[in-house]
Design a protein around this motif. Structure first.
Motif, mmCIF file in Angstrom:
data_model
loop_
_atom_site.group_PDB
_atom_site.id
_atom_site.type_symbol
_atom_site.label_atom_id
_atom_site.label_comp_id
_atom_site.label_asym_id
_atom_site.label_seq_id
_atom_site.Cartn_x
_atom_site.Cartn_y
_atom_site.Cartn_z
ATOM 1 N N ASP A 173 0.295 9.499 -2.754
ATOM 2 C CA ASP A 173 -0.451 10.506 -2.011
ATOM 3 C C ASP A 173 0.471 11.701 -1.711
ATOM 4 O OD1 ASP A 173 1.176 9.689 0.058
ATOM 5 O OD2 ASP A 173 -0.427 8.784 1.250
ATOM 6 N N ILE A 174 -0.049 12.638 -0.948
ATOM 7 C CA ILE A 174 0.729 13.856 -0.725
ATOM 8 C C ILE A 174 1.983 13.560 0.075
ATOM 9 C CG2 ILE A 174 -0.631 14.560 1.303
ATOM 10 C CD1 ILE A 174 1.007 16.848 -1.388
ATOM 11 N N THR A 182 7.795 13.408 0.604
ATOM 12 C CA THR A 182 8.982 12.602 0.849
ATOM 13 C C THR A 182 10.004 12.767 -0.273
ATOM 14 O OG1 THR A 182 7.604 10.982 1.995
ATOM 15 C CG2 THR A 182 9.783 10.257 1.305
ATOM 16 N N ILE A 183 9.533 12.668 -1.498
ATOM 17 C CA ILE A 183 10.476 12.728 -2.611
ATOM 18 C C ILE A 183 11.028 14.148 -2.770
ATOM 19 C CG2 ILE A 183 8.839 13.158 -4.512
ATOM 20 C CD1 ILE A 183 11.673 10.628 -4.741
ATOM 21 N N ILE A 184 10.211 15.132 -2.486
ATOM 22 C CA ILE A 184 10.694 16.517 -2.565
ATOM 23 C C ILE A 184 11.789 16.743 -1.528
ATOM 24 C CG2 ILE A 184 10.058 18.924 -2.150
ATOM 25 C CD1 ILE A 184 7.316 18.250 -3.445
ATOM 26 N N ASP A 185 11.536 16.237 -0.335
ATOM 27 C CA ASP A 185 12.567 16.350 0.690
ATOM 28 C C ASP A 185 13.840 15.638 0.237
ATOM 29 O OD1 ASP A 185 13.438 17.058 3.426
ATOM 30 O OD2 ASP A 185 13.471 14.887 3.691
ATOM 31 N N GLY A 186 13.651 14.487 -0.402
ATOM 32 C CA GLY A 186 14.796 13.738 -0.911
ATOM 33 C C GLY A 186 15.574 14.523 -1.959
ATOM 34 N N ASN A 219 0.847 -1.192 0.000
ATOM 35 C CA ASN A 219 0.000 0.000 0.000
ATOM 36 C C ASN A 219 0.879 1.237 0.000
ATOM 37 O OD1 ASN A 219 0.906 0.312 2.587
ATOM 38 N ND2 ASN A 219 -1.063 -0.005 3.568
ATOM 39 N N VAL A 220 0.222 2.371 -0.016
ATOM 40 C CA VAL A 220 0.984 3.606 -0.174
ATOM 41 C C VAL A 220 1.854 3.885 1.053
ATOM 42 C CG1 VAL A 220 -0.885 5.104 0.636
ATOM 43 C CG2 VAL A 220 0.854 6.021 -0.904
ATOM 44 N N GLY A 241 -3.890 15.499 -9.197
ATOM 45 C CA GLY A 241 -5.148 15.766 -8.507
ATOM 46 C C GLY A 241 -4.969 15.926 -7.006
ATOM 47 N N LEU A 242 -3.734 16.158 -6.578
ATOM 48 C CA LEU A 242 -3.478 16.358 -5.142
ATOM 49 C C LEU A 242 -3.167 17.825 -4.900
ATOM 50 C CD1 LEU A 242 -1.084 13.303 -4.724
ATOM 51 C CD2 LEU A 242 -3.411 13.443 -3.838
ATOM 52 N N SER A 243 -3.207 18.223 -3.651
ATOM 53 C CA SER A 243 -2.752 19.584 -3.372
ATOM 54 C C SER A 243 -1.715 19.573 -2.272
ATOM 55 C CB SER A 243 -3.916 20.492 -2.995
ATOM 56 O OG SER A 243 -5.047 19.743 -2.683
ATOM 57 N N PRO A 244 -0.732 20.460 -2.377
ATOM 58 C CA PRO A 244 0.304 20.558 -1.350
ATOM 59 C C PRO A 244 -0.351 20.841 0.004
ATOM 60 C CG PRO A 244 0.814 21.979 -3.221
ATOM 61 C CD PRO A 244 -0.565 21.475 -3.426
#
Length: 422
Positions: A387-388, A393-397, A352-353, A418-421
RNA sequence: CUUCUGUGGAUCAUCCGG
């Protein structure tokens, strides 16, 4: 046909969905004609066991064999859609009920409100609740309606609005029951508002409502989360002595309390006490212990016990693996973590996510961004819906590796998914 | 109101800052 319906229901409740489908075939072979009860039970039971697609196709099947769905059918479908997070479809089934000339009832609305609350839209649920008052007697909110919305507000941290609803409920002469009291008392005590929690508890006793196991466990949970494990232990002893008898959840709650305090030894001892009192440990019991092992850098022990629990007939859940994966990542055993994640399918579990995010975070923090990105782009292959948190997580990475360009690209991708920060 | 179906309370894993 009633006999078959009853057994199908029982099988589903015991987690034997395949067997119930098998029995459904048998009854048809024997020329026993299924009724709307049969279909409703199966739709409900299949979804309960995670077979939501089968549930939907049964709904189509009943149409094709000329069995009219009723309000129970539609309510079940509303529930399924809510569970899948598909609010649009949930509302569509509500409308379909009316289009078919059926009248949604209080259960339908309660189901929908519960769905809204689970999606974090408790305010919407509250609006629906007040609308129900205007819709006339047929939709008069009941104790279930209020418990649902009050619980949703509590989870959203709107404790005071929840308390206002409680007052409103009383003003409509709806008798508070043990469900409402547990919900509010758990919420109040978890927020550290013990005086109010205890005064509500006295009110409950005055009204002659007896505290049950859930009530005790709710209070024990608040104590444990606040580190007051000794008081929790006193309550447990009282339960063992005078009742209500604790169940697995009660024990699990306290086991986790010890783990939170890094007291692994006591946690293990309590598992023994649990067994000695005839309460069987379940997956959560082990999950809690594993969390403890991982916290003190002993993921190895968790790995070993993973086999033990299977031998005891307890199936690890996706959460079990989430805990172990996190432990492996923290110990920098990323290859092991990756192969375990890849192996989930073979172990009969769908990644799962959350599990995905754990591994993603591990890769971001331990290795190069490259491996993380590789996994990130493979989400679809694993049928994982990002999901957000995945994006955060990847942005932090990206920033960890100084790759501002990729970070910015990922940020832009959030909305295209279709997500929002947050 | 001889039997079968739908709704509410308690426990476990993931991101940033502190």
């Amino acid at each position: 046909v009633v006999t078959y319906n009853t057994v199908i229901h029982g099988l589903c409740k015991e987690g034997l969905a395949q067997e119930s489908l098998e029995l459904f075939r048998v009854m048809k072979d024997k020329q026993v004609i299924p009724t709307v009860f049969t279909y409703n039970t199966l739709i409900w039971g299949l979804s309960l066991n995670g077979y939501d697609d089968n549930a939907r196709s049964l709904f189509e099947e009943m149409e094709s064999v000329g069995i009219e769905p009723d309000v129970v059918t539609y309510t079940t479908l509303v529930k399924i859609m809510c569970k899948l997070g598909n609010l649009v479809e949930a509302y569509r089934f509500l409308e379909a009920t009316i289009e078919r000339g059926l009248k949604p009832d209080i259960v339908t609305y309660n189901t929908l409100m519960n769905g809204l609350c689970e999606m974090g839209k408790a305010t919407k649920a509250m609006q629906l609740l007040s609308k129900m008052h205007e819709l006339g007697d047929h939709f008069k909110p009941d104790a279930v309606s209020y418990t649902t919305v009050i619980g949703g507000l509590c989870k959203d941290g709107s404790l005071d609005r929840a308390l206002l609803l409680y007052v409103e409920m009383i003003s409509y002469s709806i008798k508070p029951d043990i469900h409402i009291y547990s919900s509010l008392i758990h919420c109040l005590s978890s927020a550290g508002r013990w005086e109010e929690a205890m005064s509500l508890l006295s009110e409950m006793k005055e009204k002659g409502v007896m505290a049950d196991c859930v009530m005790y466990t709710a209070v024990i949970d608040a104590l444990c989360k606040d580190g007051k494990i000794q008081t929790a232990g006193i309550l447990l002893d009282k339960m063992l002595k005078d009742g209500p008898q604790p169940n697995a959840i009660t024990f699990n709650t306290i086991i986790d309390g010890f783990v939170l305090l890094n007291n692994i030894q006591e946690a293990e001892d309590l598992l023994k006490v649990m067994k000695a009192n005839g309460v069987s440990p379940d997956a959560v019991s082990y999950n809690n212990l594993f969390k403890g092992y991982c916290k003190c850098g002993n993921t190895q022990r968790a790995l070993e016990m993973l086999n033990n629990m299977t031998d005891e007939g307890i199936k690890p859940t996706i959460i079990t693996y989430g805990i172990v994966l996190r432990g492996l990542c923290k110990e920098n055993k990323l290859e092991l973590a990756k192969s375990m994640f890849d192996d989930l399918k073979n172990r009969g579990l769908h990644p799962n996510v959350v599990a995905f995010n754990i591994l993603l975070d591990g890769l971001c923090k331990a290795k190069s961004l490259e491996e993380a990105l590789e996994l990130f782009y493979k989400a679809g292959e694993y049928s994982v819906e990002l999901d957000i948190i995945s994006f955060n997580t990847i942005i932090d990475g990206c920033f960890r590796s100084g790759n501002l360009q990729m970070a910015s690209k990922m940020f832009d991708e959030i909305s295209s998914k279709g997500l929002s920060p947050n």
